[in-house]
Design an enzyme around this catalytic site. Structure first.
Site, PDB file in Angstrom:
ATOM      1  N   ARG A 103       0.856  -1.212   0.000  1.00  9.03           N
ATOM      2  CA  ARG A 103       0.000   0.000   0.000  1.00  9.03           C
ATOM      3  C   ARG A 103       0.883   1.250   0.000  1.00  9.03           C
ATOM      4  O   ARG A 103       1.453   1.641   1.025  1.00  9.03           O
ATOM      5  CB  ARG A 103      -0.905   0.019   1.224  1.00  9.03           C
ATOM      6  N   ARG A 158       1.171  -6.603  -9.743  1.00 11.23           N
ATOM      7  CA  ARG A 158       1.669  -6.019  -8.477  1.00 11.23           C
ATOM      8  C   ARG A 158       1.795  -7.045  -7.348  1.00 11.23           C
ATOM      9  O   ARG A 158       2.268  -6.718  -6.275  1.00 11.23           O
ATOM     10  CB  ARG A 158       0.794  -4.854  -8.041  1.00 11.23           C
ATOM     11  N   HIS A 198       0.367   3.334 -10.372  1.00 17.31           N
ATOM     12  CA  HIS A 198      -0.625   3.854  -9.417  1.00 17.31           C
ATOM     13  C   HIS A 198       0.118   4.628  -8.312  1.00 17.31           C
ATOM     14  O   HIS A 198       0.004   4.294  -7.131  1.00 17.31           O
ATOM     15  CB  HIS A 198      -1.376   2.646  -8.839  1.00 17.31           C
ATOM     16  N   ASP A 238     -11.879  10.392  -6.710  1.00 14.80           N
ATOM     17  CA  ASP A 238     -11.533   9.195  -7.488  1.00 14.80           C
ATOM     18  C   ASP A 238     -11.994   9.451  -8.925  1.00 14.80           C
ATOM     19  O   ASP A 238     -13.109   9.122  -9.307  1.00 14.80           O
ATOM     20  CB  ASP A 238     -12.251   7.968  -6.909  1.00 14.80           C
ATOM     21  N   GLU A 258      -2.054   9.011 -10.899  1.00 18.16           N
ATOM     22  CA  GLU A 258      -1.777   7.763 -11.612  1.00 18.16           C
ATOM     23  C   GLU A 258      -1.697   8.023 -13.116  1.00 18.16           C
ATOM     24  O   GLU A 258      -2.463   8.845 -13.649  1.00 18.16           O
ATOM     25  CB  GLU A 258      -2.879   6.748 -11.315  1.00 18.16           C
TER      26      GLU A 258
HETATM   27  O1  TA6 Z   1      -7.056   4.344  -8.753  1.00 19.64           O
HETATM   28  C1  TA6 Z   1      -8.120   4.588  -7.890  1.00 19.64           C
HETATM   29  C2  TA6 Z   1      -8.635   3.262  -7.348  1.00 19.64           C
HETATM   30  O2  TA6 Z   1      -9.176   2.470  -8.360  1.00 19.64           O
HETATM   31  C3  TA6 Z   1      -9.618   3.582  -6.240  1.00 19.64           C
HETATM   32  O3  TA6 Z   1     -10.936   3.245  -6.627  1.00 19.64           O
HETATM   33  C4  TA6 Z   1      -9.114   2.762  -5.057  1.00 19.64           C
HETATM   34  O4  TA6 Z   1      -9.731   1.497  -5.029  1.00 19.64           O
HETATM   35  C5  TA6 Z   1      -7.631   2.701  -5.353  1.00 19.64           C
HETATM   36  O5  TA6 Z   1      -7.562   2.510  -6.758  1.00 19.64           O
HETATM   37  C6  TA6 Z   1      -6.862   1.681  -4.554  1.00 19.64           C
HETATM   38  O6  TA6 Z   1      -7.087   0.396  -5.051  1.00 19.64           O
HETATM   39  P1  TA6 Z   1      -6.410  -0.829  -4.244  1.00 19.64           P
HETATM   40  O7  TA6 Z   1      -6.836  -2.074  -4.947  1.00 19.64           O
HETATM   41  O8  TA6 Z   1      -4.910  -0.629  -4.287  1.00 19.64           O
HETATM   42  O9  TA6 Z   1      -6.922  -0.702  -2.827  1.00 19.64           O
END
Ligand code: TA6
Length: 293
Positions: free
Chosen positions: A65, A87, A158, A203, A262
Protein backbone atom coordinates in the site's frame (compact mmCIF):
# COMPACT_ATOMS: atom_id res chain seq x y z
CA UNK A 1 25.90 -5.89 -10.98
CA UNK A 2 28.63 -3.67 -12.34
CA UNK A 3 31.64 -2.91 -10.14
CA UNK A 4 30.86 0.82 -10.23
CA UNK A 5 27.29 0.11 -9.06
CA UNK A 6 26.27 1.74 -5.80
CA UNK A 7 23.18 -0.42 -5.60
CA UNK A 8 22.61 -3.69 -3.78
CA UNK A 9 20.04 -6.35 -3.10
CA UNK A 10 18.88 -6.43 0.51
CA UNK A 11 16.24 -8.14 2.63
CA UNK A 12 13.48 -5.87 3.87
CA UNK A 13 10.19 -6.22 5.69
CA UNK A 14 9.28 -9.86 6.39
CA UNK A 15 12.59 -10.74 4.74
CA UNK A 16 11.28 -9.81 1.31
CA UNK A 17 14.10 -8.97 -1.14
CA UNK A 18 14.44 -5.44 -2.48
CA UNK A 19 16.93 -3.49 -4.53
CA UNK A 20 18.42 -0.36 -3.04
CA UNK A 21 19.13 1.62 -6.22
CA UNK A 22 21.47 4.47 -5.48
CA UNK A 23 22.70 7.38 -7.61
CA UNK A 24 26.05 9.11 -6.90
CA UNK A 25 24.11 12.31 -6.04
CA UNK A 26 22.68 10.50 -3.00
CA UNK A 27 19.25 9.96 -4.59
CA UNK A 28 17.85 6.52 -3.75
CA UNK A 29 14.99 4.27 -4.85
CA UNK A 30 14.02 1.10 -2.98
CA UNK A 31 12.28 -1.45 -5.19
CA UNK A 32 10.86 -4.74 -3.89
CA UNK A 33 10.97 -7.69 -6.27
CA UNK A 34 7.39 -8.29 -5.11
CA UNK A 35 5.48 -6.42 -7.77
CA UNK A 36 8.67 -4.59 -8.91
CA UNK A 37 7.25 -2.21 -6.35
CA UNK A 38 9.14 1.01 -5.65
CA UNK A 39 8.32 1.77 -2.02
CA UNK A 40 10.64 4.70 -1.25
CA UNK A 41 12.25 7.45 -3.34
CA UNK A 42 14.54 10.04 -1.80
CA UNK A 43 16.03 12.87 -3.82
CA UNK A 44 19.64 14.06 -3.57
CA UNK A 45 18.79 16.12 -0.49
CA UNK A 46 17.24 13.06 1.15
CA UNK A 47 13.64 14.26 0.87
CA UNK A 48 11.14 11.39 0.79
CA UNK A 49 8.85 11.83 -2.21
CA UNK A 50 6.58 8.77 -2.12
CA UNK A 51 3.94 7.82 0.45
CA UNK A 52 4.04 4.35 2.02
CA UNK A 53 1.37 3.34 4.49
CA UNK A 54 2.60 2.45 7.95
CA UNK A 55 0.04 -0.38 7.83
CA UNK A 56 0.97 -1.80 4.43
CA UNK A 57 1.12 -5.55 4.06
CA UNK A 58 4.38 -7.06 2.90
CA UNK A 59 3.06 -10.50 2.03
CA UNK A 60 3.39 -12.59 -1.13
CA UNK A 61 -0.29 -12.47 -2.06
CA UNK A 62 -1.08 -8.86 -1.04
CA UNK A 63 -0.21 -5.59 -2.81
CA UNK A 64 1.98 -3.13 -0.98
CA UNK A 65 0.00 0.00 0.00
CA UNK A 66 1.83 3.05 -1.28
CA UNK A 67 4.90 3.70 -3.42
CA UNK A 68 4.37 2.86 -7.11
CA UNK A 69 2.05 -0.14 -7.62
CA UNK A 70 2.23 -1.59 -11.14
CA UNK A 71 -1.17 -1.96 -12.85
CA UNK A 72 -1.44 -4.76 -15.44
CA UNK A 73 -3.42 -6.18 -17.27
CA UNK A 74 -6.56 -4.82 -15.61
CA UNK A 75 -7.33 -1.47 -13.93
CA UNK A 76 -9.83 -1.46 -11.07
CA UNK A 77 -12.30 -4.28 -10.42
CA UNK A 78 -12.98 -7.08 -12.89
CA UNK A 79 -12.41 -10.81 -13.47
CA UNK A 80 -8.79 -10.55 -12.28
CA UNK A 81 -7.49 -9.43 -8.87
CA UNK A 82 -8.05 -5.66 -8.58
CA UNK A 83 -5.60 -3.70 -10.73
CA UNK A 84 -4.41 -7.01 -12.20
CA UNK A 85 -1.84 -9.53 -11.01
CA UNK A 86 1.46 -7.74 -11.88
CA UNK A 87 1.67 -6.02 -8.48
CA UNK A 88 1.50 -9.32 -6.56
CA UNK A 89 3.85 -11.34 -8.76
CA UNK A 90 7.56 -11.71 -8.00
CA UNK A 91 9.50 -9.97 -10.76
CA UNK A 92 13.03 -10.83 -11.88
CA UNK A 93 15.78 -8.24 -11.43
CA UNK A 94 17.72 -8.36 -14.71
CA UNK A 95 20.34 -5.85 -13.64
CA UNK A 96 21.21 -2.58 -11.95
CA UNK A 97 24.05 -0.25 -12.84
CA UNK A 98 25.06 3.26 -13.73
CA UNK A 99 24.03 3.89 -17.34
CA UNK A 100 26.38 5.55 -19.82
CA UNK A 101 24.20 8.68 -19.39
CA UNK A 102 24.99 8.73 -15.67
CA UNK A 103 21.63 7.55 -14.33
CA UNK A 104 21.29 4.70 -11.85
CA UNK A 105 19.26 2.16 -13.76
CA UNK A 106 17.45 -1.04 -12.74
CA UNK A 107 15.61 -3.42 -15.06
CA UNK A 108 12.87 -5.79 -13.91
CA UNK A 109 11.04 -8.42 -15.95
CA UNK A 110 7.81 -10.37 -15.55
CA UNK A 111 6.76 -13.12 -17.94
CA UNK A 112 3.64 -15.27 -18.03
CA UNK A 113 3.76 -18.28 -15.69
CA UNK A 114 1.42 -21.07 -14.60
CA UNK A 115 -0.30 -18.72 -12.15
CA UNK A 116 -0.88 -15.88 -14.60
CA UNK A 117 -1.96 -18.19 -17.42
CA UNK A 118 -4.67 -19.62 -15.16
CA UNK A 119 -5.93 -16.10 -14.52
CA UNK A 120 -5.31 -14.61 -17.97
CA UNK A 121 -4.63 -17.04 -20.86
CA UNK A 122 -2.05 -14.96 -22.70
CA UNK A 123 1.74 -15.08 -23.09
CA UNK A 124 3.45 -11.79 -22.34
CA UNK A 125 6.69 -10.16 -21.25
CA UNK A 126 6.71 -7.01 -19.16
CA UNK A 127 9.81 -4.94 -18.61
CA UNK A 128 10.15 -2.04 -16.19
CA UNK A 129 13.20 0.22 -16.35
CA UNK A 130 13.73 2.61 -13.43
CA UNK A 131 16.14 5.46 -14.26
CA UNK A 132 17.20 7.58 -11.32
CA UNK A 133 19.19 10.82 -11.24
CA UNK A 134 19.49 13.50 -8.54
CA UNK A 135 15.97 14.91 -8.80
CA UNK A 136 14.20 12.80 -11.43
CA UNK A 137 12.81 9.30 -11.75
CA UNK A 138 11.91 7.89 -15.15
CA UNK A 139 9.97 4.65 -15.42
CA UNK A 140 9.80 2.87 -18.78
CA UNK A 141 7.04 0.26 -19.04
CA UNK A 142 7.02 -2.16 -21.98
CA UNK A 143 4.41 -4.82 -22.71
CA UNK A 144 5.20 -7.51 -25.27
CA UNK A 145 2.73 -10.02 -26.66
CA UNK A 146 4.83 -13.19 -26.87
CA UNK A 147 1.87 -15.38 -27.83
CA UNK A 148 0.19 -16.27 -31.10
CA UNK A 149 -3.05 -14.33 -30.63
CA UNK A 150 -3.91 -10.68 -29.99
CA UNK A 151 -4.78 -9.56 -26.49
CA UNK A 152 -6.06 -6.39 -24.82
CA UNK A 153 -4.57 -4.94 -21.64
CA UNK A 154 -4.62 -1.88 -19.40
CA UNK A 155 -1.40 -0.78 -17.75
CA UNK A 156 -0.18 2.00 -15.53
CA UNK A 157 1.60 3.31 -12.46
CA UNK A 158 -0.62 3.85 -9.42
CA UNK A 159 1.82 6.29 -7.82
CA UNK A 160 1.26 7.46 -4.22
CA UNK A 161 2.99 10.81 -3.72
CA UNK A 162 3.72 12.05 -0.23
CA UNK A 163 2.02 15.24 0.90
CA UNK A 164 3.06 17.27 3.92
CA UNK A 165 -0.50 18.62 4.10
CA UNK A 166 -3.28 17.46 1.77
CA UNK A 167 -5.18 20.73 2.41
CA UNK A 168 -2.27 22.62 0.83
CA UNK A 169 -1.79 20.17 -2.06
CA UNK A 170 -3.02 20.73 -5.61
CA UNK A 171 -2.77 19.30 -9.12
CA UNK A 172 -2.76 21.66 -12.08
CA UNK A 173 -2.84 21.05 -15.83
CA UNK A 174 -6.19 19.31 -16.19
CA UNK A 175 -8.49 22.31 -16.65
CA UNK A 176 -10.72 21.94 -19.71
CA UNK A 177 -10.32 18.16 -19.80
CA UNK A 178 -13.16 15.66 -19.50
CA UNK A 179 -13.27 13.38 -16.51
CA UNK A 180 -15.30 10.43 -15.26
CA UNK A 181 -16.02 10.45 -11.55
CA UNK A 182 -15.91 6.95 -10.10
CA UNK A 183 -17.73 8.14 -7.00
CA UNK A 184 -21.53 8.06 -7.23
CA UNK A 185 -22.05 6.20 -10.46
CA UNK A 186 -19.41 7.26 -12.95
CA UNK A 187 -20.76 10.70 -13.81
CA UNK A 188 -18.93 12.56 -16.56
CA UNK A 189 -17.89 16.19 -16.47
CA UNK A 190 -15.36 18.75 -17.65
CA UNK A 191 -12.67 19.97 -15.27
CA UNK A 192 -12.89 23.72 -14.70
CA UNK A 193 -10.36 24.12 -11.90
CA UNK A 194 -6.88 25.39 -12.75
CA UNK A 195 -5.74 24.01 -9.42
CA UNK A 196 -7.53 20.83 -8.24
CA UNK A 197 -7.54 20.67 -4.46
CA UNK A 198 -8.45 17.80 -2.15
CA UNK A 199 -11.11 18.32 0.50
CA UNK A 200 -13.16 15.12 0.07
CA UNK A 201 -12.83 11.58 -1.33
CA UNK A 202 -11.55 11.94 -4.87
CA UNK A 203 -11.53 9.19 -7.49
CA UNK A 204 -11.52 10.54 -11.04
CA UNK A 205 -10.10 9.40 -14.35
CA UNK A 206 -9.16 11.99 -16.98
CA UNK A 207 -9.15 10.05 -20.27
CA UNK A 208 -6.81 11.34 -23.01
CA UNK A 209 -5.26 13.67 -20.45
CA UNK A 210 -2.45 16.16 -21.19
CA UNK A 211 1.08 14.74 -21.16
CA UNK A 212 2.08 16.83 -18.14
CA UNK A 213 0.49 17.82 -14.84
CA UNK A 214 2.06 19.53 -11.84
CA UNK A 215 1.57 18.39 -8.26
CA UNK A 216 2.28 21.10 -5.69
CA UNK A 217 2.61 20.36 -2.00
CA UNK A 218 2.35 23.71 -0.25
CA UNK A 219 3.02 22.00 3.06
CA UNK A 220 6.69 21.57 2.23
CA UNK A 221 6.92 23.73 -0.90
CA UNK A 222 7.61 20.68 -3.04
CA UNK A 223 6.71 20.70 -6.72
CA UNK A 224 6.52 17.47 -8.75
CA UNK A 225 6.17 17.51 -12.50
CA UNK A 226 4.49 14.34 -13.78
CA UNK A 227 5.00 13.68 -17.48
CA UNK A 228 3.69 10.66 -19.38
CA UNK A 229 4.26 9.15 -22.82
CA UNK A 230 2.39 6.26 -24.44
CA UNK A 231 -0.11 6.56 -21.59
CA UNK A 232 -3.50 8.12 -22.33
CA UNK A 233 -4.98 8.71 -18.94
CA UNK A 234 -4.49 10.25 -15.53
CA UNK A 235 -6.34 9.24 -12.34
CA UNK A 236 -6.49 11.33 -9.17
CA UNK A 237 -7.28 9.50 -5.95
CA UNK A 238 -7.51 10.31 -2.29
CA UNK A 239 -9.63 8.00 -0.08
CA UNK A 240 -10.40 10.74 2.48
CA UNK A 241 -11.91 9.95 5.89
CA UNK A 242 -14.54 7.21 5.53
CA UNK A 243 -12.72 5.05 2.98
CA UNK A 244 -9.46 5.38 4.93
CA UNK A 245 -11.24 3.89 7.95
CA UNK A 246 -12.41 0.94 5.85
CA UNK A 247 -8.96 0.07 4.53
CA UNK A 248 -7.14 -2.32 6.87
CA UNK A 249 -3.74 -1.57 5.31
CA UNK A 250 -4.11 2.21 5.54
CA UNK A 251 -4.06 4.43 8.64
CA UNK A 252 -7.23 6.37 9.45
CA UNK A 253 -5.38 9.69 9.14
CA UNK A 254 -2.98 8.78 6.35
CA UNK A 255 -5.19 10.42 3.72
CA UNK A 256 -3.78 13.71 5.03
CA UNK A 257 -0.32 12.82 3.74
CA UNK A 258 -0.79 11.30 0.32
CA UNK A 259 -2.33 11.74 -3.09
CA UNK A 260 -2.31 9.34 -6.01
CA UNK A 261 -1.54 10.84 -9.40
CA UNK A 262 -1.78 7.76 -11.61
CA UNK A 263 -0.60 7.51 -15.20
CA UNK A 264 -1.46 4.78 -17.66
CA UNK A 265 -3.82 3.30 -20.18
CA UNK A 266 -6.54 2.90 -17.60
CA UNK A 267 -9.80 3.73 -19.34
CA UNK A 268 -9.65 2.10 -22.78
CA UNK A 269 -7.59 -1.08 -23.20
CA UNK A 270 -4.69 -1.29 -25.60
CA UNK A 271 -4.92 -4.04 -28.23
CA UNK A 272 -1.63 -5.77 -28.95
CA UNK A 273 -1.12 -8.11 -31.89
CA UNK A 274 0.91 -11.30 -31.53
CA UNK A 275 4.62 -10.46 -31.32
CA UNK A 276 4.01 -6.71 -30.91
CA UNK A 277 5.46 -4.54 -28.13
CA UNK A 278 3.86 -1.46 -26.52
CA UNK A 279 6.12 1.15 -24.91
CA UNK A 280 5.08 3.75 -22.36
CA UNK A 281 6.77 5.86 -19.74
CA UNK A 282 6.32 8.26 -16.88
CA UNK A 283 8.87 10.85 -15.79
CA UNK A 284 8.67 12.31 -12.27
CA UNK A 285 10.64 15.52 -11.84
CA UNK A 286 11.08 16.73 -8.28
CA UNK A 287 13.69 19.31 -9.17
CA UNK A 288 11.78 22.46 -8.50
CA UNK A 289 10.24 23.81 -5.35
CA UNK A 290 7.31 26.20 -5.31
CA UNK A 291 8.64 29.74 -5.78
CA UNK A 292 8.15 32.12 -2.89
CA UNK A 293 5.06 34.19 -3.64
O1 TA6 B 1 -7.06 4.34 -8.75
C1 TA6 B 1 -8.12 4.59 -7.89
C2 TA6 B 1 -8.64 3.26 -7.35
O2 TA6 B 1 -9.18 2.47 -8.36
C3 TA6 B 1 -9.62 3.58 -6.24
O3 TA6 B 1 -10.94 3.25 -6.63
C4 TA6 B 1 -9.11 2.76 -5.06
O4 TA6 B 1 -9.73 1.50 -5.03
C5 TA6 B 1 -7.63 2.70 -5.35
O5 TA6 B 1 -7.56 2.51 -6.76
C6 TA6 B 1 -6.86 1.68 -4.55
O6 TA6 B 1 -7.09 0.40 -5.05
P1 TA6 B 1 -6.41 -0.83 -4.24
O7 TA6 B 1 -6.84 -2.07 -4.95
O8 TA6 B 1 -4.91 -0.63 -4.29
O9 TA6 B 1 -6.92 -0.70 -2.83
Amino acid sequence: MGEKQLSKLKHGINGMPYLELRHPSGAQLDIYLHGAHAVAWRNAEGRSLLFLSQKSFFEPDRPIRGGIPIVFPQFGDGPLPKHGFARVQTWTLLGADLSDKGSAEAVFELKDNTETIKLWPHKFRLELVFRLVAEKLEILFSVQNTGQTDFEFKNGLHTYFSSADITKTSVSGLAGNDYIDFLGGKTAGRETREKIRFDRETDRVYPSAPQMVVLEDGGNRQKMIVEKGGMNDIVLWNPWIEKSRRMEDFGDDEYKNMVCVETGNLRQPIRLAAGEKHLSETCLDACSSIRER
